[in-house]
Design a protein around this motif. Structure first.
Motif, short mmCIF file in Angstrom:
data_model
loop_
_atom_site.label_atom_id
_atom_site.label_comp_id
_atom_site.label_asym_id
_atom_site.label_seq_id
_atom_site.Cartn_x
_atom_site.Cartn_y
_atom_site.Cartn_z
N SER A 351 1.38 6.05 -15.40
CA SER A 351 0.72 4.78 -15.73
C SER A 351 0.82 3.77 -14.59
CB SER A 351 1.33 4.18 -17.00
OG SER A 351 1.18 5.06 -18.09
N TYR A 352 1.91 3.82 -13.84
CA TYR A 352 2.13 2.85 -12.76
C TYR A 352 2.36 3.58 -11.43
CZ TYR A 352 2.40 -0.33 -16.68
OH TYR A 352 2.09 -1.03 -17.81
N ASP A 353 3.61 3.88 -11.08
CA ASP A 353 3.88 4.53 -9.80
C ASP A 353 5.32 5.01 -9.77
OD1 ASP A 353 4.51 4.66 -6.76
OD2 ASP A 353 2.35 4.34 -6.81
N SER A 354 5.56 6.14 -9.12
CA SER A 354 6.91 6.71 -9.05
C SER A 354 7.84 5.89 -8.17
CB SER A 354 6.86 8.15 -8.53
OG SER A 354 6.31 8.18 -7.22
N GLU A 355 7.27 5.04 -7.30
CA GLU A 355 8.10 4.22 -6.42
C GLU A 355 8.32 2.81 -6.97
OE1 GLU A 355 7.52 4.39 -2.19
OE2 GLU A 355 6.29 6.20 -2.39
N LYS A 601 -4.14 0.73 -10.05
CA LYS A 601 -4.08 1.94 -9.22
C LYS A 601 -4.81 1.73 -7.89
CE LYS A 601 -1.84 4.97 -11.80
NZ LYS A 601 -0.60 5.63 -11.33
N GLU A 602 -5.93 1.02 -7.94
CA GLU A 602 -6.70 0.74 -6.73
C GLU A 602 -5.91 -0.14 -5.78
OE1 GLU A 602 -10.66 -1.83 -5.74
OE2 GLU A 602 -10.83 -0.37 -7.38
N GLN A 603 -5.25 -1.18 -6.34
CA GLN A 603 -4.45 -2.08 -5.50
C GLN A 603 -3.24 -1.36 -4.93
OE1 GLN A 603 -5.62 -5.27 -4.77
NE2 GLN A 603 -7.35 -4.40 -5.90
N PHE A 604 -2.58 -0.53 -5.75
CA PHE A 604 -1.40 0.21 -5.26
C PHE A 604 -1.81 1.14 -4.10
CE2 PHE A 604 0.50 0.10 -9.83
CZ PHE A 604 0.70 -1.26 -9.71
N LYS A 605 -2.93 1.81 -4.27
CA LYS A 605 -3.41 2.72 -3.23
C LYS A 605 -3.70 1.97 -1.93
CE LYS A 605 -7.08 6.14 -2.39
NZ LYS A 605 -8.30 6.78 -2.98
N HIS A 606 -4.31 0.79 -2.06
CA HIS A 606 -4.61 -0.03 -0.89
C HIS A 606 -3.33 -0.49 -0.20
CE1 HIS A 606 -5.39 -3.91 1.17
NE2 HIS A 606 -6.51 -3.32 1.55
N ASN A 607 -2.34 -0.90 -0.99
CA ASN A 607 -1.08 -1.40 -0.42
C ASN A 607 -0.28 -0.28 0.26
OD1 ASN A 607 -1.66 -3.94 -1.37
ND2 ASN A 607 -0.43 -3.75 -3.22
N ARG A 608 -0.40 0.94 -0.27
CA ARG A 608 0.31 2.05 0.36
C ARG A 608 -0.29 2.34 1.75
NH1 ARG A 608 3.52 6.18 -1.65
NH2 ARG A 608 3.04 5.69 -3.83
N ALA A 619 8.03 -3.45 -3.66
CA ALA A 619 7.91 -4.89 -3.91
C ALA A 619 6.45 -5.30 -4.06
CB ALA A 619 8.56 -5.68 -2.78
N SER A 620 5.55 -4.60 -3.36
CA SER A 620 4.12 -4.95 -3.46
C SER A 620 3.58 -4.65 -4.87
CB SER A 620 3.31 -4.19 -2.41
OG SER A 620 3.15 -2.82 -2.76
N ILE A 621 4.18 -3.67 -5.56
CA ILE A 621 3.77 -3.38 -6.94
C ILE A 621 4.09 -4.56 -7.84
CG2 ILE A 621 4.21 -1.89 -8.94
CD1 ILE A 621 4.76 0.40 -6.96
N ASP A 622 5.31 -5.10 -7.72
CA ASP A 622 5.68 -6.30 -8.49
C ASP A 622 4.80 -7.48 -8.11
OD1 ASP A 622 7.69 -5.25 -10.09
OD2 ASP A 622 9.23 -5.53 -8.56
N SER A 623 4.45 -7.58 -6.83
CA SER A 623 3.59 -8.67 -6.37
C SER A 623 2.22 -8.62 -7.04
CB SER A 623 3.43 -8.61 -4.85
OG SER A 623 2.55 -9.60 -4.38
N GLU A 624 1.64 -7.41 -7.14
CA GLU A 624 0.34 -7.27 -7.80
C GLU A 624 0.45 -7.65 -9.28
OE1 GLU A 624 -2.37 -6.87 -6.35
OE2 GLU A 624 -1.72 -6.15 -4.38
N MET A 625 1.54 -7.29 -9.91
CA MET A 625 1.73 -7.63 -11.32
C MET A 625 1.88 -9.14 -11.50
SD MET A 625 4.20 -4.56 -12.61
CE MET A 625 3.56 -2.88 -12.75
#
Length: 736
Positions: A351-355, A601-608, A619-625
């Motif tokens: 649903s989110y990300d393993s990292e 998912k789109e934002q996480f992919k872009h940030n990676r 930390a970027s995942i928390d930032s998007e949230m």
């Protein structure tokens, strides 16, 4: 420094006699009561260990002192040999229509005031049992229309769950604005002040209840500088309206010694400031400097190692600090191997990300809780912490704004909330999470930076009553003239004489600073006069073009320059164009995504692929949230409502017949891309991912009706192919 030793007595009889003497003096009664609680805790602990407490030989005397201290519920749970006097006391302290519940003396006192029709302000510690008191007041069947204001959506849901389980058969409970009153049952509205303001069906109110009433008061810096808070204004406006409308009102809050300002509206009330506690607390005080992170962390590790297997809450100043503490605890390896429940962990990973930091620490037995988390994850955090496997909860100020849990131990890692120091009032609220009636008679509080100094934070000054010179004009505008002070009347007359802003716009947007409303009106009117073709683009009906999004974001950062700071977006004169473009791009991506999960998912992919300077991927995942939680879900819809009101006024005044409607766009942000019925389900704790699976089947229901959505969700629980076990777990946990 140890204020209260866990080995709390030398001689049991001497200790009991001292407690009896203290109970006989009103000035020391609370100290005597705490001593009795410690004795009960010792007896209970020894019983669990199949040992005999030193106090057991004095059971008869102890029972007498339990009655003297007003701890009546413990009569029936801790003693077997009840005589006629004991039974009479128990029965006389039971509320109406409740066969099993027993009040302690402070609850009985307030309950009787309310049942007799008095308006009451109750200030009492966290462990006093205010929720149980409220539930039993409502069981009295005296009230047919009740309005209960709570400060957060998390508290809406927590209160819904409590009251539904006890009162759901008797009351219709409305907790979301997609619900309408059916009229068949008495009704309880459980809403925030912003949601109350948007309803037009609240007419006659039998009982108005305000939870956490201290939030009526503005805060000031150490230099007595006024701190503007838009939610304080909206709360004052809503409370003022409801006090005038309600037959009776009841304010509830913790640790307040004095309330100033109600007399202008009503002096017909009883103020009860109680120090009645049902648990005792050991306070351990250290003196680490705020920046001594390593020293504080070492102390936390020491405490956790000595309290292994016990429930421990760690309070800290921010989500990023919570992640750092969790990461360092894991590094020390004191919590063992990964916990089980692979199905849950796989679900979170998909649903989110393993990292994602939340996922990584959860596997190690640490639960994170803060306001940036998706609501379903906040629900999951508390549910897991209240279970058996996860014994460490690291949280921010959400501990006093919606976390329904207590623990044996509370560690106050930081004496700050964000960058601001916590006051004595906030400290006492956090401290109140240690211990729990019937479960932890005695809690432990570890103050790593010491105890904040005494201050006046335990006084509440109500702005709509006192109306000091610093009272914002948008609050004064919403106060009826008969309730304005002479100073406020003069200030409003001077302003309205010069201003062109209609009163209706100011009232509809009372939480926004009046100077910001003026600025927005001025900028939009300038576009109308000088660039009508651009102005027409603002008059859209569903989704705007990116050019218009950029215009709206430009207006937002010009009118409300600090609006982005709550999402950790740094704006300066040098980078404003880049920031507006980046945010506008995110907004367009969000609006064009089919679901919130797809957007994330789109934002996480872009940030990676495009890491930000100084920010880890986790930390970027928390930032998007945080952007979704603060900017998309709150700031943008509030600002769009203001823009819509201004456009309506300009069109009306200048006979512009072009039609527009921001309702769809506002709903996309407020409901996070869900129809309102499913948005309500999400607030109840059902994840977006689960809801998206349910909607794939294209249900033949009104998706804006919570009742139809709730019925559909219950049927989905029975469908083995549509939802997996974790989806069903979330639906069950939500108690829909």
């Amino acid at each position: 420094m140890l204020i209260n030793q866990e080995r709390f007595y030398d001689d049991a009889l001497v200790y009991i006699k001292t407690a009896a003497e203290l109970l006989s003096n009103p000035a020391t009664k609370s100290i005597g009561r705490e001593m009795i609680i410690r004795i009960l805790g010792d007896c209970s602990e020894k019983k669990e260990q199949r040992c005999i407490s030193d106090f057991d030989k004095y059971r008869s005397l102890l029972k007498h002192l339990v009655k003297k201290s007003g701890l009546y519920p413990y009569l029936s749970t801790e003693f077997d040999d009840l005589d006629l006097e004991d039974i009479v006391i128990i029965e006389s302290n039971k509320p109406q229509n409740s066969s099993g519940f027993v009040f302690h003396s402070a609850q009985s006192k307030v309950y009787n005031y309310i049942i007799q029709g008095s308006n009451v302000i109750l200030s009492a510690p966290t462990s006093m049992g205010k929720s149980a008191l409220l539930a039993n007041i409502l069981k009295s069947e005296r009230y047919k229309a009740i309005v209960l204001i709570v400060p957060t959506i998390a508290l809406i849901d927590e209160t819904r769950k409590k009251l539904t389980s006890e009162l759901g058969d008797y009351f219709e409970i409305i907790h979301h604005n997609c619900q309408s009153r059916s009229g068949g049952k008495p009704v309880i509205y459980i809403l925030t002040q912003e949601r109350i303001a948007k309803r037009d069906d609240i007419k006659d109110v039998d009982l108005f209840i305000l939870d956490e009433f201290y939030k009526l008061s503005f805060q000031y810096t150490k230099k007595d500088k006024f701190k503007y808070d838009e939610r304080v204004i909206s709360l004052n406006v809503t409370v003022l309206n409801l006090i005038k409308k309600a037959n009776q009102w009841f304010f509830i809050g913790p640790n307040i010694k004095n309330v100033n300002g109600l007399e202008l509206i009503s002096d017909d009330y009883i103020f009860v400031s109680s120090d009645f506690k049902t648990v005792a607390v050991n306070i351990y005080e250290d003196s680490f400097k705020s920046k001594d992170y390593d020293g504080k962390l070492s102390k936390v590790i020491e405490i956790l190692e000595s309290r292994m297997g016990e429930k421990t809450i760690i309070y800290c100043s921010s989500p990023s600090k919570a992640n750092k503490i969790a990461n360092d605890i894991v590094k020390h390896g004191i919590l063992g191997e990964d916990l089980g429940n692979k199905l849950l962990y796989n679900w979170i990973e998909e649903s989110y990300d393993s990292e994602w930091s939340y996922y990584k620490y959860l596997k190690k037995g640490i639960v994170i809780h803060h306001g940036v988390l998706p609501r379903s994850m906040q629900h999951l955090s508390i549910n897991l912490f209240n279970g058996e496997a996860h014994n460490v909860l690291i949280c921010t100020s959400t501990i006093i704004e919606g976390v329904n849990t207590q623990a044996k131990n509370v560690i106050i890692f930081d004496n700050s909330n964000g960058s601001a120091a916590i006051d004595k009032f906030t400290f006492n609220n956090i401290k109140g999470r240690a211990g729990r009636m019937y479960r932890h008679f005695v809690g432990n509080v570890y103050c790593l930076e010491g105890i904040p100094k005494d201050d006046d934070s335990d006084e509440v000054d109500i702005p709509f009553g006192l109306q000091p010179e610093c009272t914002p004009l948008n609050l004064i505008a919403s106060i009826d003239e008969e309730y304005r002070t002479e100073s406020s009347k003069e200030r409003w007359e001077n302003y309205s004489f010069l201003s062109k802003i209609p009163l209706k716009i100011i009232k509809n947007n009372s939480s926004i600073d009046i100077l910001q409303i003026e600025k927005a009106y001025e900028l939009i009117f300038d576009i109308f006069e000088n660039n009508f073709s651009l102005y027409k683009k603002l008059l859209f009906k569903r989704l705007p073009e990116k050019e218009v999004i950029e215009l709206l974001m430009n207006l937002l950062v010009t009118v409300r320059p600090r609006a982005l700071s709550k999402s950790d977006i740094k704006l300066s004169n040098n980078n404003s164009d880049d920031v507006i473009n980046a945010i506008s791009t995110k907004i367009m991506s969000y609006l064009l995504s089919d679901t919130l999960t797809e957007y994330f998912k789109e934002q996480f992919k872009h940030n990676r692929k495009n890491p930000r300077d100084g920010l880890s991927y986790s930390a970027s995942i928390d930032s998007e949230m945080k952007i979704v939680s603060n900017l998309f879900n709150f700031t943008i819809p509030s600002f769009l409502s203001l823009v819509s009101d201004i456009l309506n006024d300009i069109n009306t005044e200048n006979l512009v017949i072009l039609k527009f409607d921001y309702g769809y766009l506002i709903a996309q942000f407020e409901n996070l891309k869900l129809p309102s019925g499913f948005s309500a389900l999400n607030e109840m704790g059902v994840p977006h991912k689960t809801i998206e699976k349910m909607r794939v089947s294209k249900p033949n229901i009104d998706e804006n009706s919570l009742e139809e959505v709730r019925f559909f969700a219950k049927n989905c629980q029975l469908n083995r192919k549509l939802l997996d076990d974790i989806d069903k777990y979330f639906i069950s946990m939500a108690r829909i």
